[in-house]
Design an enzyme around this catalytic site. Structure first.
Site, short mmCIF file in Angstrom:
data_model
loop_
_atom_site.label_atom_id
_atom_site.label_comp_id
_atom_site.label_asym_id
_atom_site.label_seq_id
_atom_site.Cartn_x
_atom_site.Cartn_y
_atom_site.Cartn_z
NE ARG A 188 -16.82 -7.75 20.67
CZ ARG A 188 -17.72 -6.83 20.34
NH1 ARG A 188 -17.65 -5.63 20.88
NH2 ARG A 188 -18.66 -7.07 19.46
NE ARG A 202 -10.70 -4.47 17.67
CZ ARG A 202 -11.57 -3.82 16.90
NH1 ARG A 202 -11.16 -3.05 15.92
NH2 ARG A 202 -12.87 -3.94 17.14
NE ARG A 262 -5.67 -9.39 13.96
CZ ARG A 262 -5.22 -9.48 12.73
NH1 ARG A 262 -3.94 -9.86 12.51
NH2 ARG A 262 -5.98 -9.22 11.70
CE1 TYR A 317 -21.18 -10.28 11.00
CE2 TYR A 317 -22.48 -11.74 12.38
CZ TYR A 317 -21.76 -10.59 12.22
OH TYR A 317 -21.58 -9.73 13.28
CG ASP A 334 -14.75 -14.20 14.54
OD1 ASP A 334 -14.57 -13.10 15.09
OD2 ASP A 334 -15.62 -14.39 13.68
#
Length: 344
Positions: A27, A31, A40, A153, A77
């Site tokens: 990562r 963010r 973003r 998921y 992703d």
């Protein structure tokens, strides 16, 4: 495959030691960086952002400009594959990913791996863009989610702290689970092959939900599918593969003994001396540092970084985290950690 050339990370993956460990961070594009947040904000949806090669390439490169890591990792992703198979995937602010509908045996039968990799073509354009802009001494890492992690998921229909519903599905619906895993193996292998063909030097498989599985399920849902993906990929492209079976504890040894992977990424729970002794002779090791120490910074961060570097001195090792940066990570702490690793 440049295992002996100008890229430090590739040399280490080829089994060579280095004066200092090459490094990158999970990562590392994300963010915690203001320049990432600015880009973003231009995209109303996260999937749309991932499918924008120009912007995805830009955020892939941002952390290298700041910190001069030895590798860039593709910005994408792990949940792009379910969408390519036919499940609707969207990200909702404050909730995370929603996959609709959550899977039943009937819905599994409506999914298809045919053409799935083709539907992810913007990702390969991102890879090609990044490769063109990276320096000759920098490694580009492509990646995918491992089948079991992605399946959790798909079955839950959303992000979860407890993947037990997917385990129940595996016990209750073994044929549907087998069908789903084969689709995921097939589509993931082709997806990774296409990334390598577009310019990725290394490929990584993230098995974020490998923890807590009984050994027979770990063998069935984690080890065998990822070994098969590695086999299919290596039959087509000459590229090293790193596997991250997060939280699998002693079962890391079975993974290492499989001989399927060039590298093993270590989580924060791993005893590093044990890993060096038991896993190191079988695969190049990567990672282990708690990302929350980078939030803290200061002496605690420095001490742990120096401990990891000292532990693996004289062996092939890639410095990284035991999981990804969290959004509240101060960028200046990442800069300091980078200097520590470089010895400056």
């Amino acid at each position: 495959m440049d295992l002996n050339g100008s890229k430090p990370l590739m040399k280490v993956l080829g089994g060579h030691t280095a004066d200092r460990p090459p490094f990158w961070f999970m990562r590392q594009a994300g963010r915690y960086l203001p320049e990432y947040r600015e880009i973003r904000s231009r995209h109303p949806g996260f999937i749309e952002f991932c499918f924008s090669p120009e912007d995805a390439a830009e955020v892939t490169l941002q952390p290298l400009r700041r910190y001069d890591m030895d590798a860039a990792i593709l910005f994408a992703d792990i949940l792009l594959i379910p969408g390519a198979l036919g499940q609707n995937v969207r990200f909702v602010k404050g909730e995370g990913p929603l996959l609709e509908p959550s899977l039943s045996p009937t819905l599994v039968s409506r999914l298809s791996a045919e053409g799935a990799a083709d539907r992810l073509s913007p990702i390969y354009e991102t890879v090609a863009r990044v490769r063109r802009e990276l320096g000759d001494n920098k490694t580009l890492i492509g990646f995918a989610g491992s089948p079991w992690t992605v399946a959790t998921y798909m079955i839950n229909g959303r992000g979860t702290k407890d993947p037990s519903a997917a385990r129940v599905f595996a016990y209750r619906e073994p044929q549907a689970m087998a069908d789903l895993m084969e689709m995921l193996v097939s589509s993931t292998a082709e997806y990774l092959i296409r990334q390598a063909e577009a310019g990725a030097d290394v490929l990584k498989l993230f098995d974020s939900w490998a923890a807590g599985l009984p050994e027979p399920l770990f063998d069935l849902l984690c080890l065998r599918p990822n070994v098969e993906i590695a086999r299919r990929v290596k039959a087509k492209v000459d590229v090293p593969i790193i596997y991250f079976p997060k939280g699998s504890g002693p079962l890391y040894l079975k993974v290492a003994q499989s001989g399927a992977f060039d590298g093993l990424a270590l989580d924060t729970h791993m005893p590093m001396d044990w890993a060096k002794r038991e896993l190191g002779p079988k695969a190049v090791l990567q990672g282990g540092m708690d990302p929350l120490l980078v939030v803290e910074g200061g002496k605690a961060m420095r001490d742990e970084a120096e401990r990891l570097i000292a532990t693996f001195e004289g062996t092939p090792y890639i410095f990284n985290l035991g999981h990804g940066f969290v959004p509240e990570t101060p960028p200046e702490h990442v800069a300091e950690l980078s200097r520590i690793i470089k010895g400056i």
